[in-house]
Design a protein around this motif. Sequence first.
Motif: not given
Length: 156
Positions: A22-49
Motif C-alpha cells: 500500500l505504501d509503495a502504491l501511495a508513493r508511486k501516486n505521489g500521496t502520503s498514507l500519513f496525510k490525515d494522521l496525528k503522529i505522536p511527538e517523540s519522547h526521551f526514554f529514561i533507562r535508569n529512573l
Amino acid sequence: MTARRPAHIAPRRIGCLSFARLDALARKNGTSLFKDLKIPESHFFIRNLDSFNRQNLEGAVEQGFRLFKAKVSAQTFTDVFFELAPAMKKMNLKWRLDFNAKFSFEEVDNFLNAWVQALGNSDLIDFIEDPCPWNETHWKKLKKKRDVKLALDQQI
C-alpha cells in the motif's frame, strides 16, 4: 494461476507486506498514507529512573524533548517524580509512564492516588501505557476517575 502464500510466512508478516505494498502504491501516486494522521511527538526514554536528575532533564530539553518515558516497576514511585515536578511544570513537560501490564487495577489506582496526593493532579502525565492487563471496565474506571489518557501496547 492463483498465488499461494508459503506456509512458513506468519500472518503478521503477510500484514506487513500488505502495508508495504500500500505504501509503495501511495508513493508511486505521489500521496502520503500519513496525510490525515496525528503522529505522536517523540519522547526521551529514561533507562535508569533512579539516577535521572534535573541536569539530565535540562540536557534532554536542550535536545528538543518535552516528553519523558519511564518504565514503572514496584520500586518506581521514587523521589524523582517529586524532585522534578516543579521544573517539569515550569517547562510544560510531561511523563509517559509504561506499566507493561504488570500491575493489577487496584495497584495502578493506588499509584495514581499517591501521585495525585503528592503532586495535586495528573497534569504531568501525557499518558499511561498498559497500566494493567486489558479489561474494558477497569480501563474506563482509570480513565474517568484519574483523568488520564491510556495507551495499549500489549496484545489483547
